[in-house]
Design a protein around this motif. Structure first.
Motif, PDB file in Angstrom:
ATOM      1  N   PHE A  25       0.849  -1.196   0.000  1.00  0.00           N
ATOM      2  CA  PHE A  25       0.000   0.000   0.000  1.00  0.00           C
ATOM      3  C   PHE A  25       0.882   1.243   0.000  1.00  0.00           C
ATOM      4  O   PHE A  25       1.927   1.279   0.633  1.00  0.00           O
ATOM      5  N   GLY A  27      -0.035   4.281   1.108  1.00  0.00           N
ATOM      6  CA  GLY A  27      -0.224   5.195   2.238  1.00  0.00           C
ATOM      7  C   GLY A  27      -1.274   4.654   3.180  1.00  0.00           C
ATOM      8  O   GLY A  27      -1.714   3.517   3.038  1.00  0.00           O
ATOM      9  N   LEU A  28      -1.642   5.489   4.129  1.00  0.00           N
ATOM     10  CA  LEU A  28      -2.628   5.063   5.110  1.00  0.00           C
ATOM     11  C   LEU A  28      -3.962   5.739   4.856  1.00  0.00           C
ATOM     12  O   LEU A  28      -4.020   6.821   4.275  1.00  0.00           O
ATOM     13  N   GLN A  32      -6.142   5.616  10.238  1.00  0.00           N
ATOM     14  CA  GLN A  32      -5.233   4.484  10.460  1.00  0.00           C
ATOM     15  C   GLN A  32      -3.958   4.955  11.153  1.00  0.00           C
ATOM     16  O   GLN A  32      -3.457   4.299  12.059  1.00  0.00           O
ATOM     17  N   PRO A  50     -16.144   2.077   9.600  1.00  0.00           N
ATOM     18  CA  PRO A  50     -17.136   1.208   8.958  1.00  0.00           C
ATOM     19  C   PRO A  50     -16.465  -0.036   8.381  1.00  0.00           C
ATOM     20  O   PRO A  50     -15.244  -0.059   8.204  1.00  0.00           O
ATOM     21  N   THR A  51     -17.268  -1.039   8.100  1.00  0.00           N
ATOM     22  CA  THR A  51     -16.772  -2.244   7.453  1.00  0.00           C
ATOM     23  C   THR A  51     -16.028  -1.838   6.182  1.00  0.00           C
ATOM     24  O   THR A  51     -16.522  -1.012   5.424  1.00  0.00           O
ATOM     25  N   GLY A  52     -14.847  -2.377   6.000  1.00  0.00           N
ATOM     26  CA  GLY A  52     -14.062  -2.013   4.831  1.00  0.00           C
ATOM     27  C   GLY A  52     -13.201  -0.784   5.069  1.00  0.00           C
ATOM     28  O   GLY A  52     -12.437  -0.373   4.193  1.00  0.00           O
ATOM     29  N   LYS A  55      -9.718  -1.538   9.455  1.00  0.00           N
ATOM     30  CA  LYS A  55      -9.386  -1.676  10.874  1.00  0.00           C
ATOM     31  C   LYS A  55      -8.216  -2.640  11.099  1.00  0.00           C
ATOM     32  O   LYS A  55      -7.374  -2.399  11.961  1.00  0.00           O
ATOM     33  N   SER A  56      -8.176  -3.723  10.316  1.00  0.00           N
ATOM     34  CA  SER A  56      -7.155  -4.744  10.591  1.00  0.00           C
ATOM     35  C   SER A  56      -5.744  -4.178  10.573  1.00  0.00           C
ATOM     36  O   SER A  56      -4.921  -4.498  11.427  1.00  0.00           O
ATOM     37  N   SER A 305     -13.302  -9.364  -0.521  1.00  0.00           N
ATOM     38  CA  SER A 305     -13.402  -7.903  -0.591  1.00  0.00           C
ATOM     39  C   SER A 305     -13.971  -7.427  -1.919  1.00  0.00           C
ATOM     40  O   SER A 305     -14.211  -6.250  -2.096  1.00  0.00           O
ATOM     41  N   ARG A 331     -15.481  -3.728  -0.400  1.00  0.00           N
ATOM     42  CA  ARG A 331     -14.470  -3.475   0.619  1.00  0.00           C
ATOM     43  C   ARG A 331     -13.110  -3.167   0.014  1.00  0.00           C
ATOM     44  O   ARG A 331     -12.232  -2.651   0.680  1.00  0.00           O
TER      45      ARG A 331
HETATM   46  P1  ADP Z   1     -12.393  -3.673   8.167  1.00  0.00           P
HETATM   47  O1  ADP Z   1     -11.763  -4.701   9.063  1.00  0.00           O
HETATM   48  O2  ADP Z   1     -12.405  -2.310   8.749  1.00  0.00           O
HETATM   49  O3  ADP Z   1     -13.733  -4.087   7.666  1.00  0.00           O
HETATM   50  P2  ADP Z   1     -10.238  -4.343   6.429  1.00  0.00           P
HETATM   51  O4  ADP Z   1      -9.190  -4.207   7.437  1.00  0.00           O
HETATM   52  O5  ADP Z   1     -10.674  -5.726   6.068  1.00  0.00           O
HETATM   53  O6  ADP Z   1     -11.509  -3.519   6.863  1.00  0.00           O
HETATM   54  O7  ADP Z   1      -9.802  -3.564   5.125  1.00  0.00           O
HETATM   55  C1  ADP Z   1     -10.647  -3.468   4.010  1.00  0.00           C
HETATM   56  C2  ADP Z   1      -9.855  -3.479   2.718  1.00  0.00           C
HETATM   57  O8  ADP Z   1      -9.080  -2.287   2.599  1.00  0.00           O
HETATM   58  C3  ADP Z   1      -8.876  -4.630   2.628  1.00  0.00           C
HETATM   59  O9  ADP Z   1      -8.953  -5.163   1.326  1.00  0.00           O
HETATM   60  C4  ADP Z   1      -7.529  -3.974   2.895  1.00  0.00           C
HETATM   61  O10 ADP Z   1      -6.500  -4.686   2.243  1.00  0.00           O
HETATM   62  C5  ADP Z   1      -7.716  -2.590   2.312  1.00  0.00           C
HETATM   63  N1  ADP Z   1      -6.874  -1.571   2.954  1.00  0.00           N
HETATM   64  C6  ADP Z   1      -6.752  -1.333   4.283  1.00  0.00           C
HETATM   65  N2  ADP Z   1      -5.908  -0.318   4.514  1.00  0.00           N
HETATM   66  C7  ADP Z   1      -5.470   0.118   3.307  1.00  0.00           C
HETATM   67  C8  ADP Z   1      -4.572   1.153   2.881  1.00  0.00           C
HETATM   68  N3  ADP Z   1      -3.952   1.939   3.741  1.00  0.00           N
HETATM   69  N4  ADP Z   1      -4.378   1.291   1.547  1.00  0.00           N
HETATM   70  C9  ADP Z   1      -5.001   0.493   0.663  1.00  0.00           C
HETATM   71  N5  ADP Z   1      -5.853  -0.485   1.002  1.00  0.00           N
HETATM   72  C10 ADP Z   1      -6.103  -0.686   2.304  1.00  0.00           C
END
Ligand code: ADP
Ligand code: ZN
Length: 623
Positions: A25, A27-28, A32, A50-52, A55-56, A305, A331
């Motif tokens: 990736f 950036g953030l 994040q 929100p979902t997507g 958060k992970s 996703s 997502r």
């Molecule tokens: P959540 O747990 O909040 O529902 P995820 O952590 O599963 O969301 O992230 C959703 C999608 O966004 C994933 O496909 C992840 O790889 C992508 N993602 C997360 N952070 C970034 C970032 N900084 N840049 C690009 N993609 C990102």
């Protein structure tokens, strides 16, 4: 608690390098950075995204940067396994400990964890406070715990899990560690409850934007559900879609109908055997099926996703549910479509389910009332002609500037304008007056369409001048219009157990001809591709994209992991746009970290080169 680091110790560059290295990736995303910082500084936090929303990454990055082992509490075994698979595919060392593993693999995992080989350990809540795990965590000096889906700890949430209650013991057992709660549930009450239950100390509270600009929302009155669903799915042939149904039987029937139309569909609900459920999930993850017709039971376990479409065949019981379920679309940040087929009948069905839900158990009138209030908000959303993005954001307490969003049926002009319904409204209101404001929607509608029911006769309503006044309209339409009038504020409905229709000042103005009533037309203009959707495909070689998807399926099958663990759709579209001819040209493509570059790069390039040169075996353009 550990002493917080100074601002100078905040290692933004390390963070970005880590994110690039493992995930590719650039950036953030919003919040994040702040969430990661709280993790690095051992400051308790509550992160609401929100979902997507990503958060992970917030709990994955700190232990990698600080070279330590953190623990993640997660409610579902399936989710843990997929997350660990996904992380390992990126070269990120992670492990899980849960009841679904055999004793041998548990011992191996524990040994690796004890040796400090992993940055993240996923555990189920019920395992966390066992003496065995406590000892392991103490030996490692775990100083940071992330609690995923933290709303599961709250009774006020829509997904309370009793086993999450044990997490209240975390603080006592690890007084020096920082706790980081993550949830997509936005309501204030749940948030406060999470902080109290986990005993978060002066937490950093980070609440993200709930708007999902890449989702196109559409709400249409349900008429011929089967044709309507097929019409929507026709726009997403070969793409991942979920159709949410209200009951298990509805889900099964829907899947059957879709299969009969040669869609690759299956059903999913809580009444299935666990093995069968898992199989449907796996087939969806492996892209062997495109559409899952499901009850709300289908949710947390899906990590795919690239869901391009979420259809609600029936109205969900709250906006929270709607947000959560539609949130499973797009997502990956690419455009996706969410269509709700609304019918006032759903509201009635929910009411009776809510009142029946407590059979056996003592009735909790408070809970029923809360549930009805949430449903009422959902109904309002579905029947209003306000921008969907604006309405959703406002509901979550984050008003958006009201301007055409370009991504909802209202702003796209698909909802036919308001029509003057004053005369129709006057007829309905006079019927409410004639029945002395003592009856509910069903009865009033019966009288208006001239029904010859027992109740109508018993009350002598067949002798009223308003009996049969709207006999030309289907009863469904009359009921719909009554709901719309309530929504427009020209008619009231009591909130008692047996709600009755009553008149307010506005009603009298309408009857006296001093006020007009405009209601949204029930017909809808045909949905077209939005500009958002078109631009996401701009310059993408769609044939190459499909062929890369096939390659992804192949690799996923070889390795026995879900397809999204291999590469995301966003990455495939970039590849199909750039058509790189060498591994060097792959650097900088989003979603390709170091491990994936080395691991998949050569094979991807070989595939693209073969495709571009039109080599035999390379699939052609999609139709
Ligand atoms: P959540 O747990 O909040 O529902 P995820 O952590 O599963 O969301 O992230 C959703 C999608 O966004 C994933 O496909 C992840 O790889 C992508 N993602 C997360 N952070 C970034 C970032 N900084 N840049 C690009 N993609 C990102
Ligand atoms: Zn809009």
């Amino acid at each position: 608690m550990m002493p917080a680091m100074d601002g100078d110790d905040w290692r933004r560059d390390d963070v970005l390098a880590t994110v690039r290295r493992y995930w590719g990736f650039e950036g953030l995303r919003p919040l994040q950075e702040e969430a990661i910082r709280a993790g690095l500084e051992h400051r308790d936090s509550l992160v609401v995204l929100p979902t997507g929303g990503g958060k992970s990454l917030c709990y994955q990055v700190p232990p990698a940067v600080a070279r330590r082992t953190d623990v993640v509490v997660s409610p579902l075994i399936a989710l843990m396994k997929d997350q660990v698979d996904g992380l390992r595919a990126c070269g990120y060392p992670a492990a899980a400990l849960h009841g679904g593993m055999d004793p041998g693999s548990i011992r191996t995992a524990e040994r690796e964890i004890a040796a400090g080989r992993h940055h993240l350990v996923f555990v189920a809540p019920e395992r966390l406070l066992t003496p065995r795990f406590l000892e392991l965590a103490a030996r490692l000096g775990v100083a940071s715990f992330a609690i995923d889906e933290a709303h599961c700890i709250s009774q006020w949430g829509h997904d309370f899990r009793p086993e999450y209650r044990q997490l209240a013991g975390l603080r006592e057992n690890f007084p020096a560690a920082s706790l980081h709660a993550y949830t997509a549930t936005a309501t204030e009450r749940v948030r406060t409850d999470i902080v109290a239950q986990l005993r978060l100390a002066d937490p950093r509270v980070l609440v993200g934007s709930f708007d999902r600009p890449n989702l196109v929302y559409r709400v249409a009155p349900r008429s011929d559900l089967r044709a309507q669903v097929l019409d929507v799915l026709g726009r997403h042939r070969g793409e991942a879609a979920i159709v949410y149904c209200l009951s298990r039987r509805d889900a099964e029937e829907m899947a059957e109908r879709l299969s009969a139309q040669s869609l690759r569909a299956a059903h999913y609900h809580a009444g299935m055997e666990p093995g069968e459920r898992r199989r449907t999930q796996d087939r969806f993850a492996a892209e062997e099926i495109d559409v899952v017709a499901a009850t709300v039971a289908f949710g947390m376990g899906i990590d795919r996703s690239d869901v391009r479409c979420v259809v609600h065949a029936a109205t969900p019981k709250s906006i929270e549910h709607y947000q959560q379920e539609t949130g499973r679309a797009g997502r990956d940040g690419l455009p996706a479509e969410c269509v709700l087929f609304y019918s006032p009948a759903d509201v009635l069905r929910w009411h009776s389910l809510m009142e029946r839900a407590q059979d056996g158990a003592p009735i909790d009138p408070g809970a029923v009332q809360t549930a009805k209030r949430l449903l009422e908000e959902m109904r309002r959303f579905a029947t209003s002609a306000r921008c969907r993005h604006a309405a959703l954001s406002a509901y979550f307490g984050q008003p958006l500037a009201e301007r055409a969003c370009g991504a909802c049926d209202v702003c796209l002009g698909e909802v036919e304008g308001l029509v003057d319904a004053t005369v129709l409204a006057q007829k309905i209101l006079s019927c409410v007056a004639r029945t002395e404001q003592g009856f509910g929607i069903t009865h009033v509608a019966d009288v208006l369409v001239g029904a010859d029911s027992d109740a109508v006769r018993r009350w002598g309503h067949d002798r009223l001048s308003t009996h049969g006044l709207l006999r030309d309209l289907p009863r469904k339409t009359v009921v719909n219009v009554i709901y719309q009038m309530i929504d427009a504020g020209v008619l009231e409905r009591t909130t008692s157990d047996r709600p009755t229709l009553t008149l307010n000042a506005a009603s009298w103005e309408v009857m006296r001809g001093r006020r007009t009533v405009e209601l949204p037309e029930l017909r809808r203009r045909k949905a077209a591709k939005t500009r958002l959707e078109e631009s996401a495909w701009r310059d993408v070689d769609e044939g190459l994209f499909e062929s890369l998807r096939a390659l992804r399926r192949e690799i996923a099958a070889e390795r026995g992991v879900p397809a999204y663990v291999i590469l995301h759709d966003a990455t495939l579209r970039d590849l199909a746009r750039l058509r790189p001819g060498s591994v060097e040209r792959l650097r900088g493509v989003r979603g390709l970290g170091e491990k994936k570059l080395a691991d998949l790069g050569p094979r991807v390039i070989e595939h693209i080169v073969a495709y571009v040169s039109g080599a035999p075996g390379a699939p052609r353009h999609r139709g």
